[in-house]
Write a protein that holds these residues in place. Structure first.
Motif, PDB file in Angstrom:
ATOM      1  N   GLU A 195       7.742  -9.907  -2.258  1.00 22.05           N
ATOM      2  CA  GLU A 195       6.755 -10.749  -1.570  1.00 22.05           C
ATOM      3  C   GLU A 195       5.792  -9.810  -0.847  1.00 22.05           C
ATOM      4  OE1 GLU A 195       4.713 -14.058  -0.300  1.00 22.05           O
ATOM      5  OE2 GLU A 195       6.410 -14.035  -1.702  1.00 22.05           O
ATOM      6  N   TYR A 196       4.507  -9.950  -1.106  1.00 24.82           N
ATOM      7  CA  TYR A 196       3.518  -8.997  -0.625  1.00 24.82           C
ATOM      8  C   TYR A 196       3.474  -8.889   0.898  1.00 24.82           C
ATOM      9  CZ  TYR A 196      -0.904  -6.618   0.219  1.00 24.82           C
ATOM     10  OH  TYR A 196      -1.863  -5.740   0.653  1.00 24.82           O
ATOM     11  N   ILE A 197       3.561  -7.666   1.382  1.00 23.09           N
ATOM     12  CA  ILE A 197       3.373  -7.334   2.796  1.00 23.09           C
ATOM     13  C   ILE A 197       2.260  -6.297   2.867  1.00 23.09           C
ATOM     14  CG2 ILE A 197       4.448  -6.373   4.881  1.00 23.09           C
ATOM     15  CD1 ILE A 197       5.657  -9.033   4.017  1.00 23.09           C
ATOM     16  N   PRO A 198       1.197  -6.536   3.651  1.00 25.47           N
ATOM     17  CA  PRO A 198       0.078  -5.586   3.691  1.00 25.47           C
ATOM     18  C   PRO A 198       0.485  -4.232   4.275  1.00 25.47           C
ATOM     19  CG  PRO A 198      -0.185  -7.274   5.386  1.00 25.47           C
ATOM     20  CD  PRO A 198       0.961  -7.700   4.534  1.00 25.47           C
ATOM     21  N   GLY A 199      -0.061  -3.176   3.697  1.00 22.54           N
ATOM     22  CA  GLY A 199       0.221  -1.830   4.191  1.00 22.54           C
ATOM     23  C   GLY A 199       0.135  -0.801   3.083  1.00 22.54           C
ATOM     24  N   ASP A 200      -0.548   0.311   3.363  1.00 21.61           N
ATOM     25  CA  ASP A 200      -0.664   1.409   2.402  1.00 21.61           C
ATOM     26  C   ASP A 200      -0.774   2.702   3.205  1.00 21.61           C
ATOM     27  OD1 ASP A 200      -1.006   3.051   0.265  1.00 21.61           O
ATOM     28  OD2 ASP A 200      -2.996   2.313  -0.304  1.00 21.61           O
ATOM     29  N   PHE A 201       0.313   3.454   3.259  1.00 23.27           N
ATOM     30  CA  PHE A 201       0.340   4.660   4.087  1.00 23.27           C
ATOM     31  C   PHE A 201       1.348   5.642   3.501  1.00 23.27           C
ATOM     32  CE2 PHE A 201       3.164   1.403   5.695  1.00 23.27           C
ATOM     33  CZ  PHE A 201       4.369   2.055   5.877  1.00 23.27           C
ATOM     34  N   GLU A 202       1.320   6.850   3.990  1.00 29.07           N
ATOM     35  CA  GLU A 202       2.241   7.887   3.522  1.00 29.07           C
ATOM     36  C   GLU A 202       3.633   7.659   4.099  1.00 29.07           C
ATOM     37  OE1 GLU A 202       2.988  12.709   4.016  1.00 29.07           O
ATOM     38  OE2 GLU A 202       1.209  11.761   4.910  1.00 29.07           O
TER      39      GLU A 202
END
Length: 313
Positions: free
Chosen positions: A62-69
């Motif tokens: 289920e999609y959870i926003p976030g894009d990080f190292e």
């Protein structure tokens, strides 16, 4: 054949061992439930690559926003925020009946703080979200311990022991238990050594005794007993008779529990309108994403099984 329940899995702090546990245990837990993992595909692929673990084809997200190292073993505000959003969304979807129960993987309290999240942990959020006095119970089939006070400084515990507050806790705890058989007896631990020695070592036991008496009167039978001297409460002869205890503070209950059943124990939130269970361990940053070591899956698998059983009750 009864359909498997859908279980929401909040992924925890992605810098820790939660995502590895979820990937490695997927084949086992899918035999008795439909897991829905609250993580986006991009972060899942990043974790999978770092771990060198293939993502199962039926690993539904289920999609959870976030894009990080991903920073293995590091306290980080991005991972803190992501873990909170995973948990919050999973809670909402369970509340709305899309999922039948919620199982949480470990978050890091300092990472939540860095992310500006006001809650100290899962249970604090659940209390605020549902406006209910959630009760934290930890353990396994051999031994369960409910905590009257939880994540507060030890110096604040005595002032929190009030007759009415403890009576209400005991009643809510009793009503929340899956089993309420007529022979059930639950020891309530004293606060002070020797249960206060008739006031020589403290007077909190008088309040505890009154709370027990009033709770039993309300239930119309003697379910709760005590206050029990803490240093003999968990000896083998006592554990032969009792499987569920109430502790006055965090370490009083969790030191004996974890000494005896660390790998199997789970965390259960009672007195809520949803079913929520969790692993009874932390993020294990010291071993996260490292090779040549085993990750124990018992606590997680037990937490999922317990949630499924609660759904079926």
């Amino acid at each position: 054949m009864q359909e498997k329940p859908t279980i929401a899995i909040s992924i925890g702090d992605i810098n820790g061992i939660g995502i590895e546990i979820a990937l490695k245990a997927h084949e086992k837990i899918k035999k008795f439930c439909k897991p829905l993992y609250f993580i986006n595909d991009n972060m899942l692929k990043k974790a999978s690559k770092l771990l060198n673990i293939e993502i199962p084809k039926d690993f539904e997200t289920e999609y959870i926003p976030g894009d990080f190292e991903i920073k293995p073993g590091k306290v980080d505000k991005d991972s803190g925020k992501f873990s909170f959003e995973s948990f919050k969304t999973a809670t909402i979807m369970t509340k709305n009946g899309i999922c039948e129960a919620l199982v949480t993987l470990p978050i890091h309290k300092k990472a939540w703080e860095k992310a500006g999240i006001k809650y100290k942990g899962h249970t604090d959020f659940l209390r605020d979200f549902f406006k209910k006095d959630a009760i934290m119970m930890l353990g396994c089939e051999e031994l369960f311990v409910a905590l009257f006070t939880e994540h507060i400084p030890l110096k604040d515990v005595p002032k929190n022991i009030k007759t009415k507050k403890l009576k209400n806790f005991l009643l809510n705890f009793y009503l929340s238990l899956i089993t309420r058989n007529s022979s059930l007896k639950i020891p309530v631990l004293a606060l002070n050594p020797h249960a206060g020695d008739n006031g020589v070592l403290g007077n909190e036991e008088k309040k505890i005794k009154k709370a027990i008496k009033k709770a039993n009167k309300n239930i119309k039978r003697d379910v709760f007993i005590g206050p029990i001297v803490p240093d003999i409460a968990f000896i083998p002869k006592m554990r032969e008779k009792y499987k569920i205890y109430v502790a006055m503070y965090h370490d009083q209950g969790l030191i004996p529990l974890k000494a005896l059943y660390f790998e199997e124990s789970i965390n259960i939130s009672l007195n809520l309108p949803i079913i929520r269970t969790s692993v009874d361990h932390g993020t294990a940053f010291d071993i996260a994403y490292k090779k040549d070591r085993e990750i124990n899956l018992k606590s997680y698998i037990n937490a999922v099984k317990y949630a499924v059983n609660m759904v079926k009750e």
